[in-house]
Design a protein around this motif. Structure first.
Motif, mmCIF file in Angstrom:
data_model
loop_
_atom_site.group_PDB
_atom_site.id
_atom_site.type_symbol
_atom_site.label_atom_id
_atom_site.label_comp_id
_atom_site.label_asym_id
_atom_site.label_seq_id
_atom_site.Cartn_x
_atom_site.Cartn_y
_atom_site.Cartn_z
ATOM 1 N N ILE A 124 1.202 -1.481 0.021
ATOM 2 C CA ILE A 124 -0.355 0.248 -0.273
ATOM 3 C C ILE A 124 0.891 0.888 0.207
ATOM 4 C CG2 ILE A 124 -2.032 1.337 1.259
ATOM 5 C CD1 ILE A 124 -2.801 -1.452 3.059
ATOM 6 N N ILE A 125 0.629 2.024 -0.788
ATOM 7 C CA ILE A 125 1.282 3.889 -1.102
ATOM 8 C C ILE A 125 0.021 5.023 -0.420
ATOM 9 C CG2 ILE A 125 3.313 4.892 -2.169
ATOM 10 C CD1 ILE A 125 3.896 2.919 -4.306
ATOM 11 N N ASP A 153 4.547 7.488 0.624
ATOM 12 C CA ASP A 153 5.270 8.728 -0.839
ATOM 13 C C ASP A 153 5.449 9.596 0.439
ATOM 14 O OD1 ASP A 153 5.791 10.161 -2.439
ATOM 15 O OD2 ASP A 153 4.715 9.822 -4.150
ATOM 16 N N ALA A 154 5.989 10.569 0.877
ATOM 17 C CA ALA A 154 7.216 10.922 1.831
ATOM 18 C C ALA A 154 7.455 12.708 0.455
ATOM 19 C CB ALA A 154 7.117 11.064 3.180
ATOM 20 N N ALA A 155 6.748 12.321 -1.105
ATOM 21 C CA ALA A 155 7.162 13.659 -1.563
ATOM 22 C C ALA A 155 7.225 14.922 -0.766
ATOM 23 C CB ALA A 155 6.966 13.210 -3.142
ATOM 24 N N LEU A 167 7.233 12.322 8.805
ATOM 25 C CA LEU A 167 6.262 11.027 7.655
ATOM 26 C C LEU A 167 7.378 10.492 7.089
ATOM 27 C CD1 LEU A 167 3.718 13.073 6.315
ATOM 28 C CD2 LEU A 167 3.520 11.977 8.442
ATOM 29 N N GLY A 168 7.272 9.976 6.471
ATOM 30 C CA GLY A 168 8.573 8.970 5.822
ATOM 31 C C GLY A 168 8.820 7.553 6.894
ATOM 32 N N LEU A 173 9.120 1.429 4.735
ATOM 33 C CA LEU A 173 9.891 2.997 3.985
ATOM 34 C C LEU A 173 9.489 4.228 3.075
ATOM 35 C CD1 LEU A 173 10.172 -0.253 1.111
ATOM 36 C CD2 LEU A 173 12.446 0.296 1.621
ATOM 37 N N GLY A 174 9.931 4.778 3.242
ATOM 38 C CA GLY A 174 9.566 6.501 3.125
ATOM 39 C C GLY A 174 10.149 7.342 2.152
#
Ligand SMILES: Cc1ncc(COP(=O)(O)O)c(C=O)c1O
Length: 380
Positions: A124-125, A153-155, A167-168, A173-174
């Motif tokens: 899950i992303i 996805d902590a872009a 976050l991340g 994984l982040g």
């Protein structure tokens, strides 16, 4: 007046570190500033390994390699995201499965995620839109029941947190982005965050990171030569960019605070419009500490949003829409989706407008943006 959508905030220290990096002589990855930036982030984030990458996109691609995603695997993500979230999955031959977002936070809706789980779901992303955390406890609980990995996805997410956790660093994984449009920038750049105690995953990630070789171990003096062990690619950030990044990281707090002030100015100015249900403002749930990456608003209809975009442009204010949903893009349709498969996402994307938000946006400029929005809304 001309007000750009984005301006990079520079302290002057960037030039000093760049010059120093050139004098030190290691311009490729693994030099002084790579170590300094990685160390800075590891200290800031606690108990996680950080690998600086060439972009947020490459951090996502690396994450999917690390999890050994295979054809036939399914990965649940929002359709309301940037193309890189889905491309990273498709590059492994796996299938992106698009889920709905919550219409208040614009983040992945856990209930829809639960509905979309199948025996093939591997990952899950959650995408932390605008630097506001997804509902991570619920998503982690759903994932844990089925032994599914969570890749954040902590872009947009550096400097933001969920219940006090950065976050991340919450999933296994982040991924961060340091693209020029983000809060902290290196031009192009990103980072992969490997969380908790996952020594085997970290060992594998170091190999994938260095083109499938054990060069990381070689550089630490743990092996006397390095060789090819498995599939990998060139994910390493150049030390030159890490030097620029280091100057930015040192100012993370200052940059976040400057954005926060401008974010609250907008919120204050448009509160009356929200009360009159003319505009919907961003929602900051109690569990989320934002980094104020974006200021967005939802207009009542697409026509009104387009009119506002046009009026602002005429007055020299660069505003923008966000994201064109992935499921209804040409590639999404080739994956078998129809426009009306995710009606909340479609509706939000049609009504959303983002305003300029950055530390160098002056008081005069922000007042001008506010006046321009209010002038447009007055005609509704
Ligand atoms: C949600 C999201 N994920 C991934 C990326 C990719 O990051 P980069 O531009 O550093 O490759 C972006 C970039 O804007 C993004 O918005």
């Amino acid at each position: 007046m001309k007000i750009p959508f984005n301006r990079v905030s520079l302290s002057g220290q960037e030039m000093i570190y760049l010059e120093d990096c050139i004098k030190r002589g290691t311009l490729s990855g693994g030099g002084f500033y790579t170590r300094a930036s990685q160390q800075w982030l590891e200290n800031y984030l606690h108990s996680c390994r950080v690998l600086l990458t060439t972009s947020g996109t490459s951090a996502l691609e690396m994450a999917m390699l690390c999890l050994d995603l295979q054809p036939g695997d399914e990965v649940i993500m929002p359709s309301f995201t940037f193309v890189s979230t889905a491309n990273a999955v498709l590059l492994r031959g796996a299938q992106p499965v698009f889920a709905e977002i919550d219409p208040q936070t614009l983040n992945l809706d856990p209930e829809d995620v639960a509905r979309k789980i199948t025996p093939h779901t591997r990952v899950i992303i959650p995408v932390h839109y605008a630097g506001v955390a997804c509902e991570m406890d619920t998503l982690l609980a759903i994932a844990a029941q089925q032994n599914i990995a969570v890749v954040e996805d902590a872009a947009h997410g550096i400097g933001a947190s969920y219940k006090g956790r950065a976050l991340g660093t919450i999933g296994s994984l982040g991924c961060y982005s340091f693209h020029a449009t983000k809060n902290i920038v290196s031009g192009e750049g990103g980072a992969l965050l490997l969380n908790h105690n996952q020594p085997q995953l970290i060992e594998r990630a170091e190999i994938i990171y260095e083109k499938g070789t054990d060069r990381s171990q070689f550089l630490r003096g743990e092996v006397d030569r390095y060789t090819w062990h498995e599939i990998g690619s060139s994910f390493v950030m150049a030390d030159l960019l890490a030097a620029f990044l280091y100057a930015q990281l040192e100012r993370l707090e200052e940059i976040t605070q400057a954005r926060q002030q401008r974010f609250f100015n907008y919120q204050q100015a448009f509160l009356a419009c929200q009360q009159r249900e003319i505009l919907q403002l961003p929602c900051l749930p109690a569990y989320a500490q934002s980094n104020y990456h974006l200021f967005f608003m939802l207009c009542p209809t697409q026509e009104m949003r387009d009119q506002m975009l046009q009026n602002l442009r005429k007055r020299g204010v660069e505003a923008s829409f966000h994201f064109i949903p992935l499921h209804s893009a040409p590639m999404g349709r080739r994956l078998g989706y129809n426009n009306d498969d995710l009606s909340i996402t479609e509706d939000i994307s049609r009504r959303l407008i983002r305003l300029p938000l950055y530390p160098d946006l002056s008081e005069t400029e922000q007042s001008y943006v506010i006046e321009s929005v209010q002038a447009c809304v007055a005609g509704w």
